[in-house]
Scaffold this motif. Sequence first.
Motif, PDB file in Angstrom:
ATOM      1  N   ILE A 193      17.678  -6.848  -4.606  1.00 19.31           N
ATOM      2  CA  ILE A 193      16.317  -6.590  -4.125  1.00 19.31           C
ATOM      3  C   ILE A 193      15.304  -6.964  -5.196  1.00 19.31           C
ATOM      4  CG2 ILE A 193      14.693  -4.823  -3.375  1.00 19.31           C
ATOM      5  CD1 ILE A 193      17.046  -3.250  -2.268  1.00 19.31           C
ATOM      6  N   TRP A 194      14.376  -7.836  -4.856  1.00 16.09           N
ATOM      7  CA  TRP A 194      13.243  -8.171  -5.719  1.00 16.09           C
ATOM      8  C   TRP A 194      12.135  -7.124  -5.500  1.00 16.09           C
ATOM      9  CZ3 TRP A 194      11.927 -13.328  -7.978  1.00 16.09           C
ATOM     10  CH2 TRP A 194      13.017 -14.200  -8.006  1.00 16.09           C
ATOM     11  N   TYR A 195      11.318  -6.911  -6.537  1.00 11.97           N
ATOM     12  CA  TYR A 195      10.131  -6.051  -6.448  1.00 11.97           C
ATOM     13  C   TYR A 195      10.503  -4.668  -5.903  1.00 11.97           C
ATOM     14  CZ  TYR A 195       8.462 -10.882  -6.398  1.00 11.97           C
ATOM     15  OH  TYR A 195       8.277 -12.225  -6.658  1.00 11.97           O
ATOM     16  N   ARG A 196      11.606  -4.131  -6.389  1.00 10.50           N
ATOM     17  CA  ARG A 196      12.180  -2.903  -5.850  1.00 10.50           C
ATOM     18  C   ARG A 196      11.176  -1.750  -5.811  1.00 10.50           C
ATOM     19  NH1 ARG A 196      17.430  -1.435  -5.508  1.00 10.50           N
ATOM     20  NH2 ARG A 196      17.980  -3.293  -6.711  1.00 10.50           N
ATOM     21  N   GLU A 197      10.555  -1.442  -6.954  1.00 12.89           N
ATOM     22  CA  GLU A 197       9.650  -0.294  -7.013  1.00 12.89           C
ATOM     23  C   GLU A 197       8.399  -0.527  -6.177  1.00 12.89           C
ATOM     24  OE1 GLU A 197       8.798   0.754 -11.021  1.00 12.89           O
ATOM     25  OE2 GLU A 197      10.890   1.175 -11.531  1.00 12.89           O
ATOM     26  N   GLU A 198       7.892  -1.735  -6.194  1.00  8.24           N
ATOM     27  CA  GLU A 198       6.677  -2.040  -5.436  1.00  8.24           C
ATOM     28  C   GLU A 198       6.918  -1.890  -3.938  1.00  8.24           C
ATOM     29  OE1 GLU A 198       3.510  -5.758  -4.875  1.00  8.24           O
ATOM     30  OE2 GLU A 198       5.036  -5.827  -6.452  1.00  8.24           O
ATOM     31  N   LEU A 199       8.043  -2.391  -3.450  1.00  8.93           N
ATOM     32  CA  LEU A 199       8.319  -2.319  -2.018  1.00  8.93           C
ATOM     33  C   LEU A 199       8.650  -0.899  -1.573  1.00  8.93           C
ATOM     34  CD1 LEU A 199      10.405  -5.572  -1.428  1.00  8.93           C
ATOM     35  CD2 LEU A 199       7.971  -5.198  -1.022  1.00  8.93           C
ATOM     36  N   ALA A 200       9.133  -0.078  -2.494  1.00  8.78           N
ATOM     37  CA  ALA A 200       9.474   1.293  -2.143  1.00  8.78           C
ATOM     38  C   ALA A 200       8.285   2.242  -2.233  1.00  8.78           C
ATOM     39  CB  ALA A 200      10.588   1.796  -3.055  1.00  8.78           C
ATOM     40  N   ALA A 201       7.170   1.801  -2.803  1.00 13.56           N
ATOM     41  CA  ALA A 201       6.005   2.667  -2.967  1.00 13.56           C
ATOM     42  C   ALA A 201       5.385   3.000  -1.616  1.00 13.56           C
ATOM     43  CB  ALA A 201       4.970   1.984  -3.860  1.00 13.56           C
ATOM     44  N   PRO A 202       4.957   4.227  -1.421  1.00 14.12           N
ATOM     45  CA  PRO A 202       4.342   4.609  -0.137  1.00 14.12           C
ATOM     46  C   PRO A 202       3.093   3.786   0.155  1.00 14.12           C
ATOM     47  CG  PRO A 202       4.864   6.548  -1.462  1.00 14.12           C
ATOM     48  CD  PRO A 202       5.038   5.365  -2.357  1.00 14.12           C
ATOM     49  N   ASP A 203       2.977   3.335   1.387  1.00 17.56           N
ATOM     50  CA  ASP A 203       1.821   2.543   1.806  1.00 17.56           C
ATOM     51  C   ASP A 203       1.691   2.714   3.314  1.00 17.56           C
ATOM     52  OD1 ASP A 203      -0.087   0.648   2.495  1.00 17.56           O
ATOM     53  OD2 ASP A 203       0.646  -0.846   1.076  1.00 17.56           O
ATOM     54  N   ASP A 204       0.635   3.414   3.740  1.00 18.88           N
ATOM     55  CA  ASP A 204       0.507   3.697   5.168  1.00 18.88           C
ATOM     56  C   ASP A 204       0.092   2.480   5.982  1.00 18.88           C
ATOM     57  OD1 ASP A 204      -2.121   3.461   4.392  1.00 18.88           O
ATOM     58  OD2 ASP A 204      -2.679   5.529   4.839  1.00 18.88           O
ATOM     59  N   ARG A 205      -0.179   1.358   5.317  1.00 18.68           N
ATOM     60  CA  ARG A 205      -0.518   0.130   6.044  1.00 18.68           C
ATOM     61  C   ARG A 205       0.615  -0.891   6.016  1.00 18.68           C
ATOM     62  NH1 ARG A 205      -5.162  -1.945   2.951  1.00 18.68           N
ATOM     63  NH2 ARG A 205      -4.218  -0.695   1.308  1.00 18.68           N
ATOM     64  N   LEU A 206       1.779  -0.464   5.509  1.00 18.68           N
ATOM     65  CA  LEU A 206       2.904  -1.381   5.398  1.00 18.68           C
ATOM     66  C   LEU A 206       4.199  -0.670   5.730  1.00 18.68           C
ATOM     67  CD1 LEU A 206       4.314  -4.035   4.469  1.00 18.68           C
ATOM     68  CD2 LEU A 206       4.258  -3.098   2.136  1.00 18.68           C
ATOM     69  N   ASP A 207       4.992  -1.291   6.609  1.00 21.72           N
ATOM     70  CA  ASP A 207       6.311  -0.776   6.948  1.00 21.72           C
ATOM     71  C   ASP A 207       7.348  -1.733   6.380  1.00 21.72           C
ATOM     72  OD1 ASP A 207       8.268   0.879   8.373  1.00 21.72           O
ATOM     73  OD2 ASP A 207       8.518  -0.888   9.627  1.00 21.72           O
ATOM     74  N   VAL A 208       8.235  -1.234   5.510  1.00 22.85           N
ATOM     75  CA  VAL A 208       9.263  -2.061   4.874  1.00 22.85           C
ATOM     76  C   VAL A 208      10.641  -1.565   5.291  1.00 22.85           C
ATOM     77  CG1 VAL A 208      10.288  -2.836   2.702  1.00 22.85           C
ATOM     78  CG2 VAL A 208       7.804  -2.540   2.876  1.00 22.85           C
ATOM     79  N   ARG A 209      11.490  -2.490   5.700  1.00 25.89           N
ATOM     80  CA  ARG A 209      12.875  -2.158   6.008  1.00 25.89           C
ATOM     81  C   ARG A 209      13.784  -3.185   5.352  1.00 25.89           C
ATOM     82  NH1 ARG A 209      16.024  -2.073  11.811  1.00 25.89           N
ATOM     83  NH2 ARG A 209      17.921  -1.072  11.058  1.00 25.89           N
ATOM     84  N   VAL A 210      14.741  -2.695   4.578  1.00 27.72           N
ATOM     85  CA  VAL A 210      15.699  -3.574   3.903  1.00 27.72           C
ATOM     86  C   VAL A 210      16.997  -3.587   4.697  1.00 27.72           C
ATOM     87  CG1 VAL A 210      16.945  -4.061   1.769  1.00 27.72           C
ATOM     88  CG2 VAL A 210      14.652  -3.054   1.665  1.00 27.72           C
TER      89      VAL A 210
END
Length: 233
Positions: A152-169
Amino acid sequence: MAAHWFGARLVERRAQTATGRTLVLDVPGWPGHLPGQHVDVRLTADDGYQAVRSYSLAAPADGERVELGVQAVRDGEVSPYLADVLPTGARVELRGPLGQWFVWRTGQSGPVLLVAGGSGVVPVTAMLRAHRAARSDSAFSLLYSVRDPDEIWYREELAAPDDRLDVRVLYTRRAPRGEVRPPGRIAAADLGPAPAGPGTVYVCGPTGFVESVADLLVGLGRPAADIRTERFG
């Protein structure tokens, strides 16, 4: 305006995975770029031999500073050197920005689905960062396919809470403990139904991955004109 070559100096290298690196370069005179664009990097040996490879920009325009994502390819001529050998302070040449189709503009309306395979997450991360910086109201979702958690690239950034972004690995070979979805290639069920209204899909990764995802999206009812692809390998 035609792209031309710029002198660039490596100022920072950051590890993303065992073989993936972020390279940060200072590029005097850089004209700026759009999220999703890429550049050509040219290396010149002492005997005059030159090699050119393309790499995606990983961040929105930031003055004369450019951030690239480099995945070292086994037995590659250029990527292993850039990833682990090129010393800080060394100079290379960049041509760009390149590409006008696989880009996200802050004025775009409608939801955005980003689908990335492996290091294909680099240009879509530039879109995510631009979306965040612009405080855009467009709904953003990312489906990120990797072989195992170590890739996984940018692990911490993608895991950070963001109510305008939904991330699924999604994991294709080895999933972490507690993951409900079993390892496997991306499937129609992962992509879900097509939205009722207009929207744009960006798909980036190895050629086979991109072609498979694009076919699945069309089969789900996504208009082909709404699907933008960038592939490598």
